[in-house]
Each structure stands twice: as structure tokens, then as C-alpha cells.
Design a protein around this motif. Structure first.
Motif, mmCIF file in Angstrom:
data_model
loop_
_atom_site.group_PDB
_atom_site.id
_atom_site.type_symbol
_atom_site.label_atom_id
_atom_site.label_comp_id
_atom_site.label_asym_id
_atom_site.label_seq_id
_atom_site.Cartn_x
_atom_site.Cartn_y
_atom_site.Cartn_z
ATOM 1 N N ASN A 1 -5.265 4.932 8.262
ATOM 2 C CA ASN A 1 -4.741 4.086 6.995
ATOM 3 C C ASN A 1 -3.392 4.046 6.940
ATOM 4 O O ASN A 1 -2.683 2.834 6.915
ATOM 5 C CB ASN A 1 -5.496 4.242 5.767
ATOM 6 N N LYS B 1 -2.050 2.168 9.769
ATOM 7 C CA LYS B 1 -2.332 0.657 9.750
ATOM 8 C C LYS B 1 -1.435 -0.060 8.669
ATOM 9 O O LYS B 1 -0.981 -1.219 8.579
ATOM 10 C CB LYS B 1 -3.750 0.517 9.144
ATOM 11 N N TYR B 2 -1.208 0.793 7.341
ATOM 12 C CA TYR B 2 -0.454 0.107 6.342
ATOM 13 C C TYR B 2 1.137 0.351 6.522
ATOM 14 O O TYR B 2 1.442 0.152 5.410
ATOM 15 C CB TYR B 2 -1.124 0.333 5.136
ATOM 16 N N ASP C 1 2.823 8.128 3.862
ATOM 17 C CA ASP C 1 3.306 7.173 4.809
ATOM 18 C C ASP C 1 4.534 6.438 3.940
ATOM 19 O O ASP C 1 4.682 6.623 2.825
ATOM 20 C CB ASP C 1 2.314 6.235 5.284
ATOM 21 N N ILE D 1 0.654 0.734 -2.581
ATOM 22 C CA ILE D 1 -0.684 0.173 -3.306
ATOM 23 C C ILE D 1 -0.269 0.313 -4.635
ATOM 24 O O ILE D 1 0.395 0.902 -5.460
ATOM 25 C CB ILE D 1 -1.885 1.045 -3.138
ATOM 26 N N ILE E 1 -9.557 0.966 -4.745
ATOM 27 C CA ILE E 1 -9.515 1.086 -3.310
ATOM 28 C C ILE E 1 -10.855 1.998 -2.764
ATOM 29 O O ILE E 1 -11.151 2.075 -1.303
ATOM 30 C CB ILE E 1 -8.240 1.528 -2.686
ATOM 31 N N TYR F 1 -14.034 -2.393 -0.940
ATOM 32 C CA TYR F 1 -12.885 -3.011 -1.525
ATOM 33 C C TYR F 1 -11.603 -3.006 -0.816
ATOM 34 O O TYR F 1 -11.281 -1.885 -0.104
ATOM 35 C CB TYR F 1 -12.632 -2.251 -2.800
ATOM 36 N N ARG F 2 -11.020 -4.221 -0.620
ATOM 37 C CA ARG F 2 -9.737 -4.079 0.008
ATOM 38 C C ARG F 2 -8.669 -4.771 -0.607
ATOM 39 O O ARG F 2 -8.921 -5.634 -1.290
ATOM 40 C CB ARG F 2 -9.866 -4.980 1.457
ATOM 41 N N VAL F 3 -7.392 -4.237 -0.504
ATOM 42 C CA VAL F 3 -6.186 -4.811 -1.509
ATOM 43 C C VAL F 3 -6.068 -6.260 -0.585
ATOM 44 O O VAL F 3 -5.737 -6.033 0.446
ATOM 45 C CB VAL F 3 -5.282 -3.960 -1.607
ATOM 46 N N GLY G 1 -9.878 -4.152 9.191
ATOM 47 C CA GLY G 1 -10.731 -2.967 8.453
ATOM 48 C C GLY G 1 -11.916 -3.625 7.522
ATOM 49 O O GLY G 1 -11.803 -4.849 7.228
ATOM 50 N N PHE G 2 -12.962 -2.816 6.944
ATOM 51 C CA PHE G 2 -14.006 -3.140 6.136
ATOM 52 C C PHE G 2 -14.001 -2.794 4.766
ATOM 53 O O PHE G 2 -14.795 -3.144 4.046
ATOM 54 C CB PHE G 2 -15.345 -2.547 7.040
ATOM 55 N N GLY G 3 -13.037 -1.989 4.518
ATOM 56 C CA GLY G 3 -12.842 -1.533 3.223
ATOM 57 C C GLY G 3 -14.025 -0.369 2.791
ATOM 58 O O GLY G 3 -14.425 -0.182 1.830
ATOM 59 N N GLY H 1 -13.579 2.800 4.729
ATOM 60 C CA GLY H 1 -13.208 4.141 5.056
ATOM 61 C C GLY H 1 -12.729 5.148 3.940
ATOM 62 O O GLY H 1 -13.180 6.252 3.758
ATOM 63 N N LEU H 2 -11.990 4.457 2.778
ATOM 64 C CA LEU H 2 -11.791 5.225 1.669
ATOM 65 C C LEU H 2 -12.958 5.823 0.902
ATOM 66 O O LEU H 2 -13.181 6.786 0.147
ATOM 67 C CB LEU H 2 -10.887 4.674 0.758
ATOM 68 N N SER I 1 2.603 5.404 0.740
ATOM 69 C CA SER I 1 1.285 5.865 -0.059
ATOM 70 C C SER I 1 1.593 7.464 0.288
ATOM 71 O O SER I 1 1.560 7.636 1.388
ATOM 72 C CB SER I 1 0.172 5.133 0.375
ATOM 73 N N PHE J 1 -1.766 9.863 0.293
ATOM 74 C CA PHE J 1 -3.119 10.295 0.057
ATOM 75 C C PHE J 1 -3.562 11.771 0.293
ATOM 76 O O PHE J 1 -2.686 12.408 0.972
ATOM 77 C CB PHE J 1 -4.212 9.532 0.935
HETATM 78 P P1 ADP Z 1 -9.864 -0.695 5.348
HETATM 79 O O1 ADP Z 1 -10.740 -0.581 6.441
HETATM 80 O O2 ADP Z 1 -9.408 -1.856 4.779
HETATM 81 O O3 ADP Z 1 -8.742 0.339 5.652
HETATM 82 P P2 ADP Z 1 -10.316 1.404 3.544
HETATM 83 O O4 ADP Z 1 -11.176 1.888 2.657
HETATM 84 O O5 ADP Z 1 -9.644 2.756 4.620
HETATM 85 O O6 ADP Z 1 -10.559 0.108 4.210
HETATM 86 O O7 ADP Z 1 -9.010 1.209 2.587
HETATM 87 C C1 ADP Z 1 -8.921 0.292 1.643
HETATM 88 C C2 ADP Z 1 -8.030 -0.334 1.279
HETATM 89 O O8 ADP Z 1 -6.905 0.528 0.837
HETATM 90 C C3 ADP Z 1 -7.372 -0.767 2.446
HETATM 91 O O9 ADP Z 1 -7.805 -2.284 2.672
HETATM 92 C C4 ADP Z 1 -5.818 -1.055 1.807
HETATM 93 O O10 ADP Z 1 -5.723 -2.239 1.350
HETATM 94 C C5 ADP Z 1 -5.653 0.010 0.970
HETATM 95 N N1 ADP Z 1 -4.809 1.092 1.914
HETATM 96 C C6 ADP Z 1 -5.555 2.359 2.296
HETATM 97 N N2 ADP Z 1 -4.604 3.066 2.839
HETATM 98 C C7 ADP Z 1 -3.413 2.491 2.628
HETATM 99 C C8 ADP Z 1 -2.346 2.873 2.883
HETATM 100 N N3 ADP Z 1 -1.946 4.303 3.533
HETATM 101 N N4 ADP Z 1 -1.095 2.145 2.383
HETATM 102 C C9 ADP Z 1 -1.457 1.045 1.661
HETATM 103 N N5 ADP Z 1 -2.769 0.681 1.531
HETATM 104 C C10 ADP Z 1 -3.589 1.469 2.070
#
Ligand code: ADP
Length: 883
Positions: free
Chosen positions: A782, A785-786, A811, A816, A824, A829-831, A841-843, A845-846, A870, A872
């Protein structure tokens, strides 16, 4: 009386008369006086001279002036008067003459008119001295005393009248008292008691004296003067008994009288009273009768005769019975005779024949009479015509009888109470059943028959109705009754209605009651269940409402009110339909109309406007509550909020879209590389060329396959979590090593980002090594990716507490916003969903990372600001931490 004077006689005449007189006088020894018809003294003899002590010759003077008027007495004048009136001779007339102041002497005077030839007649008077008591012989005195004694002690009034003139010789005290203690001795009755002269008594005395026949008078009225001269009426019972002298000749009258004035007056009074009583009895507008101790009729007042037309004779003894109706005769007679025999009050109702011949109902009542000594005297009674009342009473009785019959048969519990004591006059079977009593209560007081009513308000209510005449309606009143030995509570609708007689007076109360226990109890149950329903409805998370059979709102639960911000009443007024989104409203109304017509259930998704004006999705279900007969009783509607479900559904849709998209990429890529490799292999066969790019192609395939594998295993995990089947394989391992290995793996495929690791401590943990690795991968991927614009990623392992280890992945990417920090971690759920193209992504992972941490009793958190990167981190229990 003629007062003559000597001067009126010629001298020669007088001389002539004197000659005669002198001749007469010479031969007679007893005192003798000769008078002219003019009552002048002509001559007197020597004895007269001696007896009357004449000192000086007095002749020719009026006899009344003679010798100091000694002879001027009433008795003497009477004698002369009688002679003058033509009486020829008078004998034994007693005359009392005054001799000195204290001495009175009595003489028996005989007188006769002496007719003479050729000249006026002469009056010859002889005086015979009567012996005074003082001169009585000793023997006589003794005798007299005895007589006196007897007389004075006798209870009667007694006197002895002597001689034909009835001179009082002796009288006892009672007699003297009777005549007012007047001085009578020596006087004639006529003199002594002048008032009796014209009352006929002297005539009676004369008759007895002359005939020798005694006379007995009974209660004869006599008017006597008392001492004061006042007249008084007395009644006497008396006897006039002639007395005789030695020779048997009548010489007096013995009078024996008893004063019966008081008795006579008393009797007269009684008689008068009796007369008056009879008058009253006759005037009474009723028939009155009297019988003797034998039961025989002795008196019937006038009314009897006029009523029955019976003759007096016919009614006597038992004749009156003959007027009784033949059908009633025996009963009436027997009842009368029995009362007479027992000497007790008698009452009988029978038909009596009237003078007109028709029979009329009467009440004959009698009471025994006893005299002062308690002796039975017979009976006295009345006969009263009650014909009209009886006829009416019969009608009423018939009516009452009919009414009682109806009441008895009635299924409605009915009772009649009479009097203020509430005597149970009547109670039908239904009422007895209601009370749980039997017929033995009839005739008793209500309070006695149903003692359990004590302490309950009913007796007082009844008394109040009796007093005020106001009907009482009991509605579902609670009554405790002792039924089969057990106190039982029932509920009744009942009336206490006053009963009035023909005069409008209240004489009783009609009580009718209906047992409504069942209905009250079911109502109570209904109320209770209604209460429970409301309570439940309020507790329910959804919005529950109720309408009547026609769809009118009657109830909204609390959620409804909270949701709309309306009070119950205003919500009812507005109607909840107004809160439906315009897009669904029409469809809903059509469906609802259909339901109301058919009674079918309704289910529909619709949006409802909340108090903030925001439409929220709801699942609206409406179901009819039906009666036993299938008719609709009411409708119950439940609206469940499905906004979140809807949202989730949407996310799910998007998820599927993404899955297909995400899978398309590696699969297309794999397919491309496989095709490439196949074509390369074909060429190799053709050209046997040796420097074909097999290695990089296989690496790509490997990369895509591992991405695909991860994706698939994540989706699998997801379903495992849903089915709660995510199992942990715990082991002790070095966390720092795991983190380093993971970074190394990632670096293997991601060459652009620079991931550095800083380990402040070394930690051993007991956990599922693969799952924790999965979490680390997700967080680092993540971060990669973000943060497309910044290539640095810091991973740090720090000691959080003595037994807690924290791994931080930082990162410098897009960051967020705070509102999404919680969201999230939710599934799918995806932002910024719309930018799915930007970040694949599928929303999940978290979501998985969070679930794994929860199962390890660990924590996962995020610190981030939009556009600022962010951070985490997760925390785990450490088995051992070393620096
Ligand atoms: P996805 O497969 O969409 O990444 P996640 O469950 O891993 O699904 O994450 C959910 C959402 O959280 C993401 O769609 C994203 O919007 C937000 N997110 C997760 N990690 C980060 C991050 N490091 N920086 C910004 N946004 C994040």
C-alpha cells in the motif's frame, strides 16, 4: 190571711158567741180556746189560762195579738187558714209555742169549726201538751239512746216522721247531712224542707200514712237545699215504712234513704259515654262488631246493616255469617271460631254480600277483649271493604306473578331486593349461579346471604339508590364473590334500579347483571399485549408502525419519531407516506392500495427522508393482522434501514468489477507471455537461435502469477473470515527477520521504491508467521501503491512496551483524510472509489490486516493526513525483546 178585728163584730153578736163559748169551756178539762170565724178570742178555759200563764183577761182581741202574740206562729196560722178555707176539723196538728226565751213547748192541736144556730160559727181549739224529751221516762230515754245509736251508726240516712203532718221526730246524722244540717226536729216535712213540697214526696208520705203500704223508691231524683240555701240534685234509694202505735194504728213513717247520687251520676256518665261511643261507632266509616265470650254477636254498628241490608234480628249471634259468599263461608267461619276459641286476634278476607246483592271483598279483623281481671269478654272488630284494592291487587299479583315468571326464566341474572335492608325477594337461577349460592338465600338480607360483600362498595351503593331513587349503572365493576368456598373475582355490567309502589314510594331495587369477566380479562390481556407490543416496537431497531384495517395510522414507534423528528400526533397527521422519496412514492402507493384491497403483504425498498432532510434507504414491509374469520384487524409495518447494506452492495459490485479488472491484467499478461514464449519456442525450432529473452519473460510470468496467487489467497481469506474459519498456526519466530525477508521479497519485484529498515530492537514473537508476513506485505505494498510521487519508504521496528513490539511503515504519498481513517479497515472500502483506475486494488488488504491483528490480540493503526503521506503501524505481544 184575714186579720179580723173584734170591732167588726156587732156587740150583741159577740155576747151571744161568748155565751156559747163559756158553756163549752166549762165541761172540757184540757186547755181550750174559742175564736170567732174572724179569729178573735172569744173565750178560753182555766186550764188554758194555767197552761198559757194568762195573767190578765184578754178577750175580743185577735188571737195573733193574744198573750203577747204567743200564738202567732206559722203552724197555728196554717190551722186557722185551713178552717177558714172550709175545712171542718183539724186534728193532732203539732204546734210549737214559745214560753220564754229558751223554752219552746209543743202541743198537739185539734181544731173544729162549730156551726151554731142563728149566729156565726165558732172555732174550737184544744191544746194537748206533747211530752218533751227532757221529761221522758228513764226507760224511754234508754230506748231512745239505743235507737239514736243505731240510727247514727247506720250507713243510711234515717228519720222518723210522726203524725199525718210528717213531723220530724228523730233523724240520724246522715239524714241531717243529706238535708244540709238544717234544724228539722219538731218541724213537719213541709216546714223543714219547703223545697220538697212540690216534688211529690209529701204525697208519697201521705199515701204511705193513709194506706199503710210501704213505698220503695229507686234512684229518685230529689232537689234539696243545703245549709247555704243552694239547691242540689241528689238521687236516693229509699223506703217509706209506716210505723204503728200500740193499737196498730199508723202513727208515723220510718224513712230509710241511701244517697246514690254518685253512683247514679257515674252510671249516667257511663251511659252517656256509651251513648256517645255508640254514636261515634255508628259514625265511623267502617263496620264495627262486638261479640260476647261465646263468640256470639252482641253488637253491630249501623254500617253493617246498611252495608249488608241485614235485619238486626237476623244478624244476631251467628246470623252475620250468612252474608258471606258460600265459597268463603266455611273458611271464614272456621277462622273466626278458631280465634274465638284461642282468644287471639283474628283476621280473614272474604266476600260479603252487599245490600245490592253483589259480593264484595272485605277484610274482617278482630281482637280479643279482656276485663280488668283478665277475664275474656269476647271480641271487637271491624269489617273493611277492600274490594277495589283486592281487584287491583289481584291484577298486580297476576302481573307480578307473570313478571316473576319471566324473571325466573330470564337468562340475565336478575334479583329483587326489598326494604333498606335489601331483603332478597327474588333471585333467578342465573343470579344464584352468578353468586355461587342456592335458593336458601332467598328471603335473607343481602348482607347476610353474601357476607363477602362486606368491604365492597355494593351494599352502600344499593342503599344510596334506595334513598335517592337514582339508578346506578355498574360498568365492568370488579366483584369478589365466595364461590365454591373460594374468593373469585369477576367483572360485571349491572344496574341497580329503584322499584316504586303505586304511590311512587321506593320499596325495593331491581338488580340485573351480566358477567363480562371474559371480555374484561381479554381486554386486560390485550392491553397488556399492546403494552408489550409497544415496548417491543420501541426496542426494535427498525421503525415500526401500526394502522387500522383501512390504513389509518394509529401508532409509530420511537424510532419513527426519532427518525422524522416528529411527535406521534403530528406524524399521524402528516402520514408517513409523505416521507417517501418522490421516485418511490407512486409505486409504493399503488402497492399499498392493492394491499388494502386484497390483504396481501407488501415488501419494497424505498428511501425515507430523515429529520435532516436526507433520504435513507429502507426495506419497508407491511403485513396484515387478521381476525379469526380472516377479516383484517390492522396492519403492522416495519421499515428497516438498508442504507449501509445498499452501500455495501454497491461496494461489492465495484469489488467484482475490480476483481475482474485486476485478474484481467495478470491473466492477459500471463497469456501474452505464454503466447510469446510459445512463438519463441516455435522460432527456436525453426532457427535454433540461442539468445531468446526467456528469462525476463518467465520472471514476468512469475511476478504476475504470484500477484494472482496473492489475490486469490486474499479472496479466500475473506471468505474464511466470513465463515470464521481463519485459523492461525502459531510459532515463535524472529519478527525482525520476517520484516527483512518481506522487504527483500518486495524489493525483488519493486525496484523503483527504496525501502529502508531500521530495527531499534530485536523481537521474538509467538504468532502465525505467514499471516504476520501477509500484513507486512499489504502495508508495504500500500505504501508503495499510494506514494507514486515519493519513492522513500521507512520501516521501523520499535519497542512499544516491555512486552510489546511495534512495526511502523511510513510513506510520503497521497495520505488519507481523517474521516477515512476508520473506514479504510472495512471490507471493500477504498478511498475515492471512482479513481479505481488510478490505484488498483480490492479494498480488502487492510480489512484482512486488521482481522489478522485482532486474532493476535494485536493492534493496527494509521496516522495520516491527506497529501502528507501515511504511517501504518501494528503492535504485537513480544515473547522476547532484545536490543
Ligand atoms: P486496496 O486494495 O484498495 O489497496 P486496502 O485495504 O489495502 O485496499 O486499502 C484500502 C484503501 O486504503 C485503499 O484503497 C487506499 O485508498 C487507502 N490506503 C491504504 N494504504 C494507503 C497509504 N499508504 N496511503 C494512502 N492511502 C492508503
Amino acid at each position: 190571711m184575714v186579720e179580723s178585728d173584734t170591732s167588726k163584730l156587732p156587740k150583741e153578736e159577740l155576747a151571744n158567741l161568748k155565751n156559747y163559748a163559756d158553756g163549752l169551756l166549762k165541761t172540757v178539762r184540757e186547755p181550750l180556746l174559742v175564736l170567732t170565724v174572724n179569729q178573735n178570742v172569744v173565750a178560753y178555759n182555766t186550764n188554758f189560762e194555767k197552761k198559757f200563764k194568762i195573767s190578765e183577761k184578754e178577750e175580743g182581741v185577735s188571737v195573733f195579738n193574744f198573750n203577747q202574740k204567743q200564738l202567732d206562729t206559722a203552724e197555728f196560722r196554717e190551722i186557722l187558714e185551713e178552717l177558714q178555707n172550709g175545712e171542718k176539723s183539724i186534728s193532732d196538728r203539732i204546734v210549737a209555742l214559745q214560753f220564754s226565751e229558751n223554752t219552746k213547748k209543743k202541743f198537739s192541736v185539734n181544731a173544729s169549726l162549730l156551726s151554731l144556730p142563728a149566729t156565726n160559727p165558732l172555732i174550737l181549739l184544744s191544746f194537748k201538751r206533747l211530752k218533751s224529751t227532757g221529761r221522758l221516762s228513764r226507760q224511754e230515754k234508754v230506748f231512745n239512746r239505743i235507737v239514736d245509736n243505731i240510727l247514727s251508726n247506720a250507713p243510711a240516712a234515717i228519720c222518723i216522721l210522726r203524725g199525718p203532718e210528717h213531723t220530724f221526730e228523730v233523724a240520724n246524722e246522715n239524714y241531717l247531712k243529706l238535708i244540709g244540717n238544717r234544724n228539722i226536729i219538731g218541724k213537719t216535712v213541709k216546714e223543714a224542707l219547703p223545697e220538697v213540697g212540690n216534688q211529690g214526696f209529701i204525697d208519697l208520705l201521705d199515701t204511705v200514712y193513709s194506706t199503710g203500704e210501704p213505698y220503695i223508691g229507686n234512684e229518685l231524683a230529689i232537689n234539696l237545699q243545703d245549709k247555704k240555701g243552694e239547691f242540689k240534685n241528689s238521687f236516693l234509694n229509699f223506703v217509706y215504712e209506716p210505723t204503728r202505735n200500740k193499737k196498730g194504728k199508723i202513727d208515723g213513717v220510718f224513712v230509710h234513704a241511701i244517697d246514690v247520687t254518685e253512683q247514679v251520676l257515674a252510671r249516667k256518665k257511663i251511659e252517656e259515654n256509651e251513648d256517645r261511643l255508640k254514636e261515634v261507632i255508628d259514625a265511623v266509616p267502617a263496620i264495627i262488631w262486638i261479640t260476647n265470650d261465646q263468640g256470639e254477636s252482641t253488637f253491630l254498628n249501623k254500617n253493617w246493616y246498611s252495608y249488608t241490608g241485614q235485619k238486626v234480628e237476623a244478624a244476631k249471634v251467628f246470623g252475620w255469617l250468612e252474608t258471606i259468599h258460600p265459597e268463603d263461608y266455611d273458611g271464614a267461619k272456621a277462622s273466626f271460631l278458631e280465634a274465638q276459641k284461642e282468644r287471639k286476634p283474628y283476621s280473614s278476607t272474604f266476600r260479603l254480600q252487599s245490600a245490592k246483592g253483589d259480593y264484595r271483598w272485605v277484610i274482617d279483623k278482630g281482637s280479643p277483649r279482656f276485663d280488668a281481671n283478665g277475664e275474656y269478654e269476647g271480641m271487637i272488630g271491624t269489617v273493611i271493604d277492600v274490594h277495589d284494592e283486592k281487584i287491583k291487587e289481584n291484577l298486580v299479583r297476576e302481573k307480578e306473578h307473570r313478571m316473576q315468571g319471566i324473571v325466573k326464566e330470564a337468562t340475565v341474572a336478575t334479583a329483587i331486593y326489598t326494604g333498606i335492608d335489601m331483603n332478597i325477594e327474588l333471585a333467578n337461577d342465573a343470579m344464584l349461579k352468578l353468586w355461587g349460592k342456592d335458593t336458601s338465600v332467598i328471603g335473607k338480607r343481602l348482607a347476610q346471604a353474601l357476607p363477602e360483600l362486606d368491604g365492597q362498595p355494593f351494599l352502600e351503593l344499593l342503599r344510596n339508590v334506595y334513598r335517592t331513587g337514582e339508578t346506578y349503572w355498574g360498568k365492568e365493576d370488579k366483584v369478589d364473590l365466595l364461590i365454591d368456598g373460594e374468593m373469585q373475582t369477576g367483572f360485571y355490567n349491572f344496574t341497580y334500579k329503584p322499584l316504586r309502589d303505586k304511590n311512587g314510594e321506593i320499596y325495593g331495587i331491581l338488580n340485573m347483571a351480566i358477567d363480562v369477566t371474559e371480555s374484561v380479562k381479554s381486554k386486560m390481556l390485550l392491553k397488556e399485549s399492546e403494552f408489550h407490543f409497544r415496548q417491543m416496537a420501541d426496542l426494535m431497531p427498525g421503525m415500526v408502525s401500526k394502522t387500522d384495517a383501512r390504513g389509518n395510522d394509529i401508532y409509530f414507534n420511537k424510532n419513527w419519531l426519532d427518525f422524522t423528528g416528529q411527535a406521534s400526533e403530528s406524524l399521524k397527521k402528516i402520514g408517513w407516506v409523505e416521507f417517501i422519496h418522490p421516485d418511490e412514492k407512486q409505486t409504493y402507493l399503488e402497492a399499498w392500495e392493492n394491499c388494502l384491497d386484497t390483504g396481501c403483504d407488501l415488501e419494497m425498498q424505498l428511501r425515507l427522508k430523515n429529520k435532516e432532510g436526507k433520504y435513507i434507504w429502507h426495506l419497508s414491509r407491511c403485513e396484515a393482522v387478521k381476525e379469526d374469520d380472516g377479516s383484517i384487524k390492522m396492519w403492522i409495518a416495519a421499515n428497516t434501514e438498508i442504507d449501509k447494506i445498499k452501500e455495501e452492495e454497491k461496494r461489492k459490485e465495484e469489488f467484482l468489477k475490480m476483481v475482474s479488472h485486476e485478474l484481467k491484467t495478470p491473466v492477459t499478461s500471463i497469456k501474452g507471455y505464454v503466447q510469446l514464449l510459445l512463438s519463441l519456442l516455435k522460432k527456436q525450432e525453426e532457427a535454433e537461435a540461442s539468445n531468446l529473452p526467456l528469462k525476463p519473460s518467465l520472471e514476468r510470468i512469475n511476478h504476475q502469477v504470484s500477484r494472482l496467487t496473492r489475490l486469490i489467497s486474499e479472496i479466500l481469506d475473506l471468505s474464511r473470515i466470513r465463515e470464521n474459519q481463519l485459523e492461525l498456526k502459531k510459532e515463535e519466530f524472529n519478527l525482525n527477520e520476517l520484516v527483512a525477508e518481506t522487504i527483500q521479497d518486495i524489493n525483488y519485484t519493486n525496484t523503483q521504491h527504496k525501502i529502508d529498515l531500521e530495527s531499534e530492537v530485536q523481537a521474538m514473537v509467538v504468532a502465525d508467521r505467514d499471516r504476520i508476513g501477509q500484513v507486512i506485505i499489504n502495508l508495504i505494498i500500500n505504501a508503495i501503491k499510494y506514494s507514486p510521487g515519493s519513492l522513500n519508504i521507512n520501516v521501523k521496528i520499535v519497542k512499544k512496551a516491555s512486552d510489546k513490539i511495534k512495526v511502523i511503515i511510513k510513506d510520503y504519498g497521497i495520505g488519507i483524510s481523517t474521516e477515512n481513517h476508520k473506514k479504510i479497515f472495512k471490507r471493500f472500502y477504498r478511498v475515492g472509489v471512482k479513481s479505481e483506475e488510478t490505484y488498483s486494488g480490492f479494498g480488502i488488504g487492510l480489512y484482512l490486516a486488521n482481522e489478522i491483528m485482532e486474532r493476535h490480540n494485536g493492534e493496527i493503526e494509521v496516522k495520516s493526513k491527506l497529501g502528507e503521506g501515511s504511517e501504518f503501524s501494528f503492535i504485537l505481544d513480544a515473547a522476547q525483546i532484545t536490543s
